[in-house]
Design a protein around this motif. Structure first.
Motif, PDB file in Angstrom:
ATOM      1  N   ARG A 116       0.617  -0.247 -34.515  1.00  0.00           N
ATOM      2  CA  ARG A 116       1.696  -0.359 -35.480  1.00  0.00           C
ATOM      3  C   ARG A 116       1.948  -1.833 -35.791  1.00  0.00           C
ATOM      4  NH1 ARG A 116       6.578   3.127 -33.206  1.00  0.00           N
ATOM      5  NH2 ARG A 116       6.203   1.763 -31.410  1.00  0.00           N
ATOM      6  N   ILE A 117       2.381  -2.109 -37.003  1.00  0.00           N
ATOM      7  CA  ILE A 117       2.607  -3.475 -37.458  1.00  0.00           C
ATOM      8  C   ILE A 117       4.100  -3.793 -37.372  1.00  0.00           C
ATOM      9  CG2 ILE A 117       2.412  -5.105 -39.374  1.00  0.00           C
ATOM     10  CD1 ILE A 117      -0.246  -4.299 -38.229  1.00  0.00           C
ATOM     11  N   CYS A 118       4.422  -4.862 -36.648  1.00  0.00           N
ATOM     12  CA  CYS A 118       5.797  -5.343 -36.551  1.00  0.00           C
ATOM     13  C   CYS A 118       5.854  -6.706 -37.238  1.00  0.00           C
ATOM     14  CB  CYS A 118       6.225  -5.452 -35.081  1.00  0.00           C
ATOM     15  SG  CYS A 118       7.953  -5.920 -34.832  1.00  0.00           S
ATOM     16  N   ASP A 157       2.454  -7.340 -54.657  1.00  0.00           N
ATOM     17  CA  ASP A 157       1.387  -6.335 -54.579  1.00  0.00           C
ATOM     18  C   ASP A 157       0.300  -6.801 -53.614  1.00  0.00           C
ATOM     19  OD1 ASP A 157       2.631  -4.626 -56.363  1.00  0.00           O
ATOM     20  OD2 ASP A 157       1.633  -5.513 -58.106  1.00  0.00           O
ATOM     21  N   GLN A 158      -0.029  -8.097 -53.662  1.00  0.00           N
ATOM     22  CA  GLN A 158      -1.054  -8.638 -52.776  1.00  0.00           C
ATOM     23  C   GLN A 158      -0.580  -8.636 -51.333  1.00  0.00           C
ATOM     24  OE1 GLN A 158      -4.142  -9.380 -53.547  1.00  0.00           O
ATOM     25  NE2 GLN A 158      -4.638  -9.961 -51.443  1.00  0.00           N
ATOM     26  N   VAL A 159       0.685  -8.951 -51.111  1.00  0.00           N
ATOM     27  CA  VAL A 159       1.239  -8.922 -49.752  1.00  0.00           C
ATOM     28  C   VAL A 159       1.116  -7.529 -49.154  1.00  0.00           C
ATOM     29  CG1 VAL A 159       3.369  -9.094 -48.413  1.00  0.00           C
ATOM     30  CG2 VAL A 159       2.827 -10.853 -50.096  1.00  0.00           C
ATOM     31  N   VAL A 214      -1.205  -6.104 -45.900  1.00  0.00           N
ATOM     32  CA  VAL A 214      -0.665  -5.365 -44.762  1.00  0.00           C
ATOM     33  C   VAL A 214      -1.420  -4.055 -44.576  1.00  0.00           C
ATOM     34  CG1 VAL A 214       1.354  -4.169 -43.832  1.00  0.00           C
ATOM     35  CG2 VAL A 214       1.625  -6.387 -44.946  1.00  0.00           C
ATOM     36  N   ARG A 215      -1.656  -3.348 -45.678  1.00  0.00           N
ATOM     37  CA  ARG A 215      -2.391  -2.084 -45.590  1.00  0.00           C
ATOM     38  C   ARG A 215      -3.816  -2.301 -45.089  1.00  0.00           C
ATOM     39  NH1 ARG A 215       0.686  -0.880 -50.386  1.00  0.00           N
ATOM     40  NH2 ARG A 215      -0.973  -1.744 -51.692  1.00  0.00           N
ATOM     41  N   GLU A 216      -4.435  -3.399 -45.496  1.00  0.00           N
ATOM     42  CA  GLU A 216      -5.796  -3.698 -45.045  1.00  0.00           C
ATOM     43  C   GLU A 216      -5.823  -3.951 -43.539  1.00  0.00           C
ATOM     44  OE1 GLU A 216      -9.506  -6.760 -45.998  1.00  0.00           O
ATOM     45  OE2 GLU A 216      -7.566  -7.012 -47.008  1.00  0.00           O
TER      46      GLU A 216
END
Length: 224
Positions: free
Chosen positions: A42-44, A24-26, A30-32
Motif C-alpha cells: 500500500r502507498i502512504c 494527471d501525471q502525478v 502513483v498508479r505506476e
C-alpha cells in the motif's frame, strides 16, 4: 501557445514564485508505482513532500503520513478519512494527542518514536477509554526511533499497554538514496526482524511502513 509562453503568461498574471502541477501525471505515476509493487503493498503519501498534492492523490493512495498539527488540519479541511492518517513525527505533545483522540476516537494510527511516546499514547488512550493503533519506529542508527533491543522489550511486554494495539513497525533512514542495494539491505533487515519477533514472542506484525527515500533529481544539475 507554447509551453514557455504559457509559463510566461502565468508568471506575468500571477506573479512569482508560483507552483504549476500536472495532476494527471502525478496520479499516473502513483498508479505506476502501485502496479510495479503489487497488490500487497500500500502507498502512504508523506505530506511533508508536498501538502499541495493531498487532494489530488487522495483517490489513488492508501494513506497519508502526517507529521504536524498543521498537516493534520489540512487533512481535516480536505475531509481525509482519519483511518487513512498515520500521525508520525518526533514532536508530539500530550495535549495534541488528547485533541486528536477526542476528535477522532482513535480511528487514525500513531507512530511511537520513543519509549516515552508509547507510554504517553497509552496513558492518553487509557484516560479517554480508547484504543490506539501504533507503529513502533525502528531507528536506522541515528537519533530517531528506537533500537532493536528496546523494540524487542516492548513486544515481549506488550500486555503492559492494554489501550494500544501495536500494528507493526515503521522505518525511515533518509532520502535521496542512489543505490538499490541499500534498499535491499534495509528490507532484508526488516524482514528478518519481523520474522524473529513472531518466532521469539508470538507477535505478528500486520503492517510495515517503510520509507525508501528514492533519489529524485530536482534540478537539471542533479542528473538521473
Amino acid at each position: 501557445m507554447t509551453h514557455q509562453m504559457m509559463i510566461q503568461k502565468i508568471a506575468e498574471e500571477c506573479g512569482t514564485p508560483f507552483y504549476l502541477f500536472n495532476l494527471d501525471q502525478v496520479r499516473a505515476q502513483v498508479r505506476e508505482v502501485k502496479e510495479i509493487l503489487g497488490e500487497r503493498v500500500r502507498i502512504c503519501y508523506a505530506m511533508k513532500a508536498n501538502p499541495f498534492l493531498v487532494r489530488a492523490v487522495h483517490s489513488c493512495v492508501d494513506g497519508f503520513e502526517v507529521c504536524s498539527p498543521g498537516e493534520l488540519r489540512i487533512c481535516e479541511r480536505l475531509r481525509i478519512p482519519m483511518k487513512k492518517v498515520v500521525l508520525s513525527g518526533v514532536y508530539k505533545e500530550k495535549r495534541d494527542l488528547e485533541a486528536v483522540m477526542a476528535r477522532w476516537t482513535g480511528s487514525n494510527t500513531f507512530t511511537a518514536e520513543s519509549f516515552q511516546q508509547l507510554q504517553m499514547i497509552e496513558e492518553c488512550a487509557g484516560n479517554m477509554g480508547l484504543f490506539a493503533r501504533v507503529l513502533l519506529r525502528v531507528t536506522s542508527g541515528n537519533q530517531f526511533g528506537m533500537d532493536e533491543m528496546l523494540i524487542r522489550e516492548i513486544i515481549e511486554t506488550r500486555n503492559r499497554y492494554p489501550h494500544v494495539c501495536i500494528e507493526g513497525l515503521q522505518f525511515y533512514s533518509g532520502t535521496q538514496k542512489h543505490r538499490l542495494d541499500r534498499l535491499e539491505k534495509e528490507l532484508q533487515y526488516l524482514d528478518e526482524l519481523v520474522t524473529d519477533l513472531e518466532e521469539q514472542y508470538g507477535y505478528h506484525a500486520e503492517h510495515l511502513e517503510y520509507g525508501p527515500g528514492f533519489f529524485i533529481p530536482y534540478f537539471q544539475k542533479d542528473g538521473q
